[in-house]
Design a protein around this motif. Structure first.
Motif, PDB file in Angstrom:
ATOM      1  N   MET A  78       0.862  -1.174   0.000  1.00 30.35           N
ATOM      2  CA  MET A  78       0.000   0.000   0.000  1.00 30.35           C
ATOM      3  C   MET A  78       0.905   1.233   0.000  1.00 30.35           C
ATOM      4  SD  MET A  78      -3.193   1.066   0.030  1.00 30.35           S
ATOM      5  CE  MET A  78      -4.167  -0.313   0.698  1.00 30.35           C
ATOM      6  N   ASN A  79       0.973   1.920  -1.125  1.00 27.89           N
ATOM      7  CA  ASN A  79       1.872   3.070  -1.225  1.00 27.89           C
ATOM      8  C   ASN A  79       1.090   4.332  -1.593  1.00 27.89           C
ATOM      9  OD1 ASN A  79       1.287   2.738  -3.968  1.00 27.89           O
ATOM     10  ND2 ASN A  79       3.213   1.666  -4.387  1.00 27.89           N
ATOM     11  N   GLU A  80       1.814   5.407  -1.862  1.00 23.49           N
ATOM     12  CA  GLU A  80       1.185   6.687  -2.170  1.00 23.49           C
ATOM     13  C   GLU A  80       0.341   6.604  -3.439  1.00 23.49           C
ATOM     14  OE1 GLU A  80       5.534   7.765  -1.116  1.00 23.49           O
ATOM     15  OE2 GLU A  80       4.401   5.964  -1.645  1.00 23.49           O
ATOM     16  N   ILE A  81       0.823   5.845  -4.433  1.00 27.25           N
ATOM     17  CA  ILE A  81       0.077   5.719  -5.688  1.00 27.25           C
ATOM     18  C   ILE A  81      -1.261   5.027  -5.453  1.00 27.25           C
ATOM     19  CG2 ILE A  81       0.085   4.648  -7.975  1.00 27.25           C
ATOM     20  CD1 ILE A  81       3.118   5.070  -8.031  1.00 27.25           C
ATOM     21  N   ALA A  82      -1.241   3.955  -4.662  1.00 27.67           N
ATOM     22  CA  ALA A  82      -2.481   3.245  -4.352  1.00 27.67           C
ATOM     23  C   ALA A  82      -3.442   4.149  -3.586  1.00 27.67           C
ATOM     24  CB  ALA A  82      -2.170   1.991  -3.544  1.00 27.67           C
ATOM     25  N   PHE A  83      -2.885   4.967  -2.694  1.00 28.90           N
ATOM     26  CA  PHE A  83      -3.684   5.902  -1.911  1.00 28.90           C
ATOM     27  C   PHE A  83      -4.419   6.881  -2.821  1.00 28.90           C
ATOM     28  CE2 PHE A  83      -3.418  10.085   0.477  1.00 28.90           C
ATOM     29  CZ  PHE A  83      -4.551   9.875   1.240  1.00 28.90           C
ATOM     30  N   TYR A  84      -3.692   7.496  -3.747  1.00 35.40           N
ATOM     31  CA  TYR A  84      -4.316   8.481  -4.626  1.00 35.40           C
ATOM     32  C   TYR A  84      -5.209   7.833  -5.682  1.00 35.40           C
ATOM     33  CZ  TYR A  84      -1.902  12.402  -2.559  1.00 35.40           C
ATOM     34  OH  TYR A  84      -1.489  13.364  -1.677  1.00 35.40           O
ATOM     35  N   LYS A  85      -4.882   6.609  -6.073  1.00 36.88           N
ATOM     36  CA  LYS A  85      -5.763   5.893  -6.994  1.00 36.88           C
ATOM     37  C   LYS A  85      -7.128   5.686  -6.346  1.00 36.88           C
ATOM     38  CE  LYS A  85      -5.800   1.465  -7.397  1.00 36.88           C
ATOM     39  NZ  LYS A  85      -5.493   0.036  -7.668  1.00 36.88           N
ATOM     40  N   ALA A  86      -7.108   5.263  -5.080  1.00 35.05           N
ATOM     41  CA  ALA A  86      -8.357   5.042  -4.365  1.00 35.05           C
ATOM     42  C   ALA A  86      -9.127   6.353  -4.197  1.00 35.05           C
ATOM     43  CB  ALA A  86      -8.082   4.406  -3.005  1.00 35.05           C
ATOM     44  N   LEU A  87      -8.397   7.422  -3.886  1.00 35.26           N
ATOM     45  CA  LEU A  87      -9.063   8.725  -3.761  1.00 35.26           C
ATOM     46  C   LEU A  87      -9.682   9.171  -5.088  1.00 35.26           C
ATOM     47  CD1 LEU A  87      -6.639  10.827  -1.503  1.00 35.26           C
ATOM     48  CD2 LEU A  87      -8.960  10.076  -0.945  1.00 35.26           C
ATOM     49  N   SER A  88      -9.000   8.877  -6.192  1.00 36.70           N
ATOM     50  CA  SER A  88      -9.547   9.256  -7.501  1.00 36.70           C
ATOM     51  C   SER A  88     -10.842   8.511  -7.786  1.00 36.70           C
ATOM     52  CB  SER A  88      -8.516   8.982  -8.606  1.00 36.70           C
ATOM     53  OG  SER A  88      -8.385   7.594  -8.873  1.00 36.70           O
ATOM     54  N   TYR A  89     -10.903   7.237  -7.352  1.00 40.13           N
ATOM     55  CA  TYR A  89     -12.147   6.487  -7.503  1.00 40.13           C
ATOM     56  C   TYR A  89     -13.261   7.147  -6.697  1.00 40.13           C
ATOM     57  CZ  TYR A  89      -9.437   2.563  -9.441  1.00 40.13           C
ATOM     58  OH  TYR A  89      -8.629   1.767 -10.199  1.00 40.13           O
ATOM     59  N   LEU A  90     -12.911   7.538  -5.469  1.00 44.31           N
ATOM     60  CA  LEU A  90     -13.900   8.139  -4.584  1.00 44.31           C
ATOM     61  C   LEU A  90     -14.413   9.464  -5.140  1.00 44.31           C
ATOM     62  CD1 LEU A  90     -15.058   7.241  -1.858  1.00 44.31           C
ATOM     63  CD2 LEU A  90     -13.425   8.742  -0.739  1.00 44.31           C
ATOM     64  N   TYR A  91     -13.484  10.272  -5.640  1.00 40.57           N
ATOM     65  CA  TYR A  91     -13.886  11.574  -6.178  1.00 40.57           C
ATOM     66  C   TYR A  91     -14.540  11.446  -7.555  1.00 40.57           C
ATOM     67  CZ  TYR A  91     -11.586  13.909  -2.302  1.00 40.57           C
ATOM     68  OH  TYR A  91     -11.261  14.356  -1.046  1.00 40.57           O
ATOM     69  N   GLY A  92     -14.590  10.221  -8.078  1.00 42.58           N
ATOM     70  CA  GLY A  92     -15.342   9.966  -9.298  1.00 42.58           C
ATOM     71  C   GLY A  92     -16.797   9.626  -9.029  1.00 42.58           C
ATOM     72  N   PHE A  93     -17.161   9.505  -7.753  1.00 48.27           N
ATOM     73  CA  PHE A  93     -18.539   9.163  -7.400  1.00 48.27           C
ATOM     74  C   PHE A  93     -19.570  10.170  -7.912  1.00 48.27           C
ATOM     75  CE2 PHE A  93     -18.204   6.016  -3.603  1.00 48.27           C
ATOM     76  CZ  PHE A  93     -17.532   5.126  -4.425  1.00 48.27           C
ATOM     77  N   PRO A  94     -19.283  11.497  -7.868  1.00 50.12           N
ATOM     78  CA  PRO A  94     -20.296  12.439  -8.383  1.00 50.12           C
ATOM     79  C   PRO A  94     -20.695  12.149  -9.826  1.00 50.12           C
ATOM     80  CG  PRO A  94     -18.690  13.613  -7.078  1.00 50.12           C
ATOM     81  CD  PRO A  94     -18.169  12.212  -7.214  1.00 50.12           C
ATOM     82  N   GLU A  95     -19.724  11.757 -10.654  1.00 52.02           N
ATOM     83  CA  GLU A  95     -20.054  11.400 -12.037  1.00 52.02           C
ATOM     84  C   GLU A  95     -20.836  10.096 -12.085  1.00 52.02           C
ATOM     85  OE1 GLU A  95     -17.831  10.455 -16.322  1.00 52.02           O
ATOM     86  OE2 GLU A  95     -16.662  10.619 -14.472  1.00 52.02           O
ATOM     87  N   LEU A  96     -20.415   9.129 -11.256  1.00 54.31           N
ATOM     88  CA  LEU A  96     -21.067   7.815 -11.251  1.00 54.31           C
ATOM     89  C   LEU A  96     -22.521   7.916 -10.801  1.00 54.31           C
ATOM     90  CD1 LEU A  96     -20.783   4.692 -11.498  1.00 54.31           C
ATOM     91  CD2 LEU A  96     -20.093   4.690  -9.086  1.00 54.31           C
ATOM     92  N   TYR A  97     -22.759   8.700  -9.747  1.00 59.14           N
ATOM     93  CA  TYR A  97     -24.104   8.788  -9.169  1.00 59.14           C
ATOM     94  C   TYR A  97     -24.848  10.058  -9.589  1.00 59.14           C
ATOM     95  CZ  TYR A  97     -22.684   4.861  -6.269  1.00 59.14           C
ATOM     96  OH  TYR A  97     -22.258   3.630  -5.829  1.00 59.14           O
ATOM     97  N   ASN A  98     -24.189  10.874 -10.407  1.00 53.74           N
ATOM     98  CA  ASN A  98     -24.802  12.069 -10.977  1.00 53.74           C
ATOM     99  C   ASN A  98     -25.248  13.070  -9.912  1.00 53.74           C
ATOM    100  OD1 ASN A  98     -25.528  13.590 -13.266  1.00 53.74           O
ATOM    101  ND2 ASN A  98     -27.669  12.939 -13.101  1.00 53.74           N
ATOM    102  N   THR A  99     -24.450  13.213  -8.856  1.00 50.84           N
ATOM    103  CA  THR A  99     -24.716  14.200  -7.820  1.00 50.84           C
ATOM    104  C   THR A  99     -23.458  14.416  -6.988  1.00 50.84           C
ATOM    105  OG1 THR A  99     -25.962  14.718  -5.798  1.00 50.84           O
ATOM    106  CG2 THR A  99     -25.661  12.396  -6.327  1.00 50.84           C
TER     107      THR A  99
END
Length: 264
Positions: A78-99
């Motif tokens: 678990m490194n910095e890249i994995a950390f930010y990859k996971a955050l990018s998924y999370l911050y993609g939720f508004p597009e996924l759920y349209n809100t």
């Protein structure tokens, strides 16, 4: 050719469902969650029913409605890249759920078998996010093996399974290919025997068996002893029925009750 790859993500899903079995009526699980059009997939998304009761466990305490899980098994980091990859998924939720409101209902949990030293050092260089102004540090220890990361606007926590209290988080702690103590192997076998018709227990046990059987020497011997205890009655029954004719060249291979076994 035999595929020796271990599906740790599948076993983690089973472990989480077992750990949170008291909340099975309000927690829903999706593995390999598709986040958008393309190859980006979250390891696990745990969706909590809207307006349902809190999850009163140390790890589940921060759960909101949408809870993303990023996992690294015993042989990964678990490194910095994995950390930010996971955050990018999370911050993609508004597009996924349209809100954009979905971010107010989301959290991130990083789960790693080994202590992520480089990520730990990196997080400590980051500033404390204003939303956590009452926190003393960017990394706060909740219990052994569970840390709150206070650098983001959303709740983020780090779980180090090798450090968790074994009594409280037995299934997560035992999800490893480094079981050298016979005690947890016997506990896993006995627990799974009581739930041998339930797919999550079968999947979990099958993964732990395969992972630890790949080890040599004492580790393999102890695994076989644990399997002997688990399957003694079933093996005896199948021998009586003529399905197993003793040991063939020192090894019995079979599939009993849906779980792959290899008894040396």
């Amino acid at each position: 050719m035999t595929d020796n790859r271990i599906n740790w993500h599948s076993a983690l899903l089973s472990a989480l469902k077992i750990e949170f079995s008291d909340y099975q009526d309000i927690l829903n699980y999706e593995a390999e969650k598709v986040l958008n059009i393309g190859p980006r997939r979250a390891d696990i998304l745990i969706t909590k029913d809207e307006n349902s009761r809190p999850v009163h466990t140390p790890i589940g305490r921060q759960f909101r409605r949408y809870n993303l899980i990023e996992y690294k098994g015993p042989d990964d980091t678990m490194n910095e890249i994995a950390f930010y990859k996971a955050l990018s998924y999370l911050y993609g939720f508004p597009e996924l759920y349209n809100t954009v409101q979905v971010l107010e209902e989301s959290s991130l949990t990083l789960i790693s078998h080994s202590f992520p030293r480089n990520l730990w050092k990196y997080i400590n260089t980051r500033p404390l996010h204003p939303v956590w102004e009452n926190a003393k540090n960017v990394l706060a220890k909740i219990i052994p093996g569970l840390y709150s990361i206070n650098t983001e606007i959303l709740p983020v926590q780090l779980v180090v399974t090798s450090q968790l209290p074994k009594e409280e988080y037995f299934w997560l702690c035992s999800l490893t290919n480094r079981l050298t103590d016979p005690a947890p192997l016997r506990l896993i076998s006995r627990a799974c025997k009581e739930h041998q018709m339930e797919p999550d227990y079968q999947n979990y046990l099958n993964t732990v068996i395969r992972a630890n059987q790949m080890a040599k020497g004492e580790n393999s011997i102890m695994m076989c002893e644990a399997l002997d205890e688990l399957y003694a009655d079933q093996i005896a029954k199948e021998r009586e029925e003529g399905k197993i004719e003793g040991k063939i060249e020192g090894k019995i291979e079979g599939k009993i009750l849906g779980i792959d076994t290899c008894l040396l």
